[in-house]
Design a protein around this motif. Structure first.
Motif, PDB file in Angstrom:
ATOM      1  N   GLU A   1       0.835  -1.215   0.000  1.00 42.03           N
ATOM      2  CA  GLU A   1       0.000   0.000   0.000  1.00 42.03           C
ATOM      3  C   GLU A   1       0.863   1.256   0.000  1.00 42.03           C
ATOM      4  O   GLU A   1       0.540   2.254  -0.645  1.00 42.03           O
ATOM      5  N   ASP A   2       1.998   1.184   0.747  1.00 41.60           N
ATOM      6  CA  ASP A   2       2.926   2.326   0.768  1.00 41.60           C
ATOM      7  C   ASP A   2       3.433   2.620  -0.637  1.00 41.60           C
ATOM      8  O   ASP A   2       3.509   3.784  -1.059  1.00 41.60           O
TER       9      ASP A   2
ATOM     10  N   GLN B   1       0.969   4.385  -2.683  1.00 47.62           N
ATOM     11  CA  GLN B   1       0.897   5.780  -2.238  1.00 47.62           C
ATOM     12  C   GLN B   1       2.046   6.606  -2.817  1.00 47.62           C
ATOM     13  O   GLN B   1       1.846   7.727  -3.296  1.00 47.62           O
TER      14      GLN B   1
ATOM     15  N   ARG C   1       3.195   7.180  10.594  1.00 44.64           N
ATOM     16  CA  ARG C   1       1.955   6.707   9.967  1.00 44.64           C
ATOM     17  C   ARG C   1       0.738   7.340  10.638  1.00 44.64           C
ATOM     18  O   ARG C   1       0.719   7.548  11.853  1.00 44.64           O
ATOM     19  N   THR C   2      -0.264   7.649   9.820  1.00 51.80           N
ATOM     20  CA  THR C   2      -1.505   8.213  10.333  1.00 51.80           C
ATOM     21  C   THR C   2      -2.316   7.118  11.015  1.00 51.80           C
ATOM     22  O   THR C   2      -1.950   5.940  10.993  1.00 51.80           O
TER      23      THR C   2
ATOM     24  N   ASP D   1      -4.858   5.621  10.154  1.00 51.93           N
ATOM     25  CA  ASP D   1      -5.297   4.548   9.256  1.00 51.93           C
ATOM     26  C   ASP D   1      -4.122   3.790   8.631  1.00 51.93           C
ATOM     27  O   ASP D   1      -4.301   3.022   7.682  1.00 51.93           O
TER      28      ASP D   1
ATOM     29  N   LYS E   1      -1.450   4.922   6.963  1.00 52.60           N
ATOM     30  CA  LYS E   1      -0.787   5.470   5.778  1.00 52.60           C
ATOM     31  C   LYS E   1       0.424   6.308   6.165  1.00 52.60           C
ATOM     32  O   LYS E   1       0.481   6.893   7.254  1.00 52.60           O
ATOM     33  N   LEU E   2       1.383   6.364   5.252  1.00 52.03           N
ATOM     34  CA  LEU E   2       2.536   7.229   5.453  1.00 52.03           C
ATOM     35  C   LEU E   2       2.076   8.687   5.453  1.00 52.03           C
ATOM     36  O   LEU E   2       1.209   9.075   4.668  1.00 52.03           O
TER      37      LEU E   2
END
Length: 505
Positions: free
Chosen positions: A5-6, A9, A251-252, A254, A256-257
């Protein structure tokens, strides 16, 4: 470790895994301080021009314009004005209702002198049913401020500086954007055209475009020119990764970076995209009314005249070196030009072999060039002009910020604190080579001049990475020449009450 996923992104942002790893390395290792020779001063890195030279360089610029070159005025305009109103936000939140601090008292005592007074009075009538004077008579000062800052009023607390009303004229109130359009007409036209480029934030771009569409016909008619006004935004690929205090990717909630804007240094990409020969760079808030523009216009032309004069000599020398038809005297002339005109010193010059010397001189001349106006230091916070060592051992003129200087080095701090001049961000840039090809400006950035700051997100501390600043590290490997300009050309607006200074009335 980057997840699938990173990587998706990163791909969407146009950021490579190598860039992320390099940024994490910067968090782990930090950035080196710069090695300094001296603070630049008149006679040691800064030119102070005579009246005769001012006339000569003004003529050089007018001659250059007449040749039909592509000239652009580049204005970083994406900054929000919220910091400008910090004191008034604090007043709204205060546990008292009447102006108490000297700042608050000055704001209300002189409120009629703000260019936005009439617009604010109209907003108060619409939202409160009363004008500013009545509200103040009733002690309802906070309603006035709320109408200035809030979304139902002028919304100045959320708008960028470029869209605020700064100056009053007989029949209008002008924004900084409009003042920059006027400036362009006065010193940056070519063949009856003025090319102006604003960097803006995504959320405000439409407002900028609407204002330009509304006012452009008036200014074109007034100055007898055609404008080409364009906009760009910071590219997502220039965002930088945030890190935890342990230098791991932040990371947030959720997963995510977290990426953050990379600071004004990101704009070197926008500058590099311009199809221009010469580019003027000046901050959005450094403008004055028409009655005070003479010095600004004169010295913008002077800076540009110095630039095109130096560029012509550099181009001639590059072509001479590339031809192979040069004498020993020619090489000595070029060394003299590099050392005394471009303020670049080379301690190891005498030890170089002939071929190495020629290659070195060619590299020194074949790079972007800028002439930077500097003003006498009057205690404003910010950077200044220095003579600094480069990674290759050369010493050249650089604009440095305090964060780049080792605060534990007493000698360097003395240089910084006692420097005679200040950087007002007053640049004229040449961004093509002797063949007319655009330089790839990101290649001239010194990546070791970034900056780490400390922020927070959702209550969690983080490290933020700022790219090398536009006028310091991002232009570190340019040829730089400093010219003293009058203090009257530097009139920034950092707080709303700065608009009450005589220079903005």
């Amino acid at each position: 470790m980057l997840t699938a996923e990173d990587k998706i992104q990163l791909q969407k942002k146009g950021i490579t895994e190598e860039q992320v790893e390099a940024q994490l390395k910067s968090f782990r290792e930090g950035f080196p301080f710069l090695k300094l020779r001296a603070a630049a001063s008149v006679g040691n890195g800064i030119l102070r021009l005579t009246d005769e030279e001012v006339a000569q360089y003004t003529q050089a610029w007018n001659d250059y314009k007449a040749e039909g070159h592509h000239i652009t005025k580049f204005v970083p305009a994406s900054g929000a004005a919220s910091r400008m109103f910090k004191n008034m936000f604090e007043f709204l939140d205060a546990d008292y209702d009447e102006p108490t601090t000297p700042f608050e008292k000055k704001y209300f005592e002189e409120i009629h002198n703000f260019a936005f007074y009439q617009a604010l009075d109209d907003a108060c009538h619409v939202n409160e049913g009363k004008g500013i004077d009545t509200l103040m008579d009733e002690g309802n000062y906070k309603a006035v401020v709320a109408n200035m800052l809030g979304e139902d009023g002028l919304n100045y607390g959320q708008l960028p500086k470029g869209l605020l009303q700064f100056h009053t004229y007989d029949d209008e109130a002008r924004t900084p954007l409009e003042e920059h359009l006027v400036e362009a007409a006065l010193y940056a036209t070519s063949c009856g055209k003025a090319d102006v480029h604003f960097t803006v934030s995504t959320e405000h771009r439409e407002l900028f475009e609407e204002l330009v569409e509304r006012v452009l016909p008036e200014y074109e008619q007034k100055y007898g020119i055609k404008y080409n006004v364009t906009f760009s935004e910071q590219k997502p690929s220039t965002d930088t990764l945030a890190a935890t205090m342990d230098n791991e990717p932040f990371r947030t909630d959720d997963g995510k970076l977290l990426f953050r804007p990379g600071g004004h240094g990101a704009l070197i990409q926008n500058l590099s995209d311009l199809e221009s020969d010469i580019v003027f760079v000046k901050n959005i808030d450094n403008v004055v009314p028409d009655r005070l523009k003479d010095d600004t216009v004169t010295y913008k032309q002077v800076l540009a005249g110095v630039l095109v004069t130096l560029q012509k000599k550099a181009f001639d020398y590059v072509k001479l070196l590339e031809s192979g038809k040069y004498s020993r005297e020619d090489i000595l002339d070029i060394i003299q030009f590099v050392r005394h005109d471009l303020f670049t010193d080379v301690p190891g010059l005498k030890t170089m072999e002939d071929a190495e010397l020629v290659n070195f001189l060619h590299d020194e001349l074949n790079r972007p060039m800028r002439v930077a106006g500097v003003v006498k230091n009057v205690g404003e916070p910010g950077g200044g002009p220095f003579l600094a060592y480069n990674p290759d051992g050369t010493i050249s003129a650089q604009i440095l910020e305090s964060s780049q200087i080792d605060s534990n080095n007493a000698e360097y701090m003395k240089m910084f604190s006692q420097g005679t001049h200040f950087n007002p961000v007053d640049l004229v840039c040449a961004i093509r080579n002797s063949k007319g090809e655009k330089f790839d400006l990101p290649k001239f950035v010194d990546p070791a001049t970034g900056f780490i700051s400390y922020k927070s997100k959702s209550g969690r501390e983080l490290k933020a990475l700022e790219l090398p600043g536009l006028w310091n590290g991002a232009m570190s490997n340019w040829s730089t020449v400093f010219v003293e300009v009058p203090l009257s050309t530097f009139n920034p607006v950092k707080t709303v009450n700065d608009l009450l200074r005589d220079q903005h009335q």
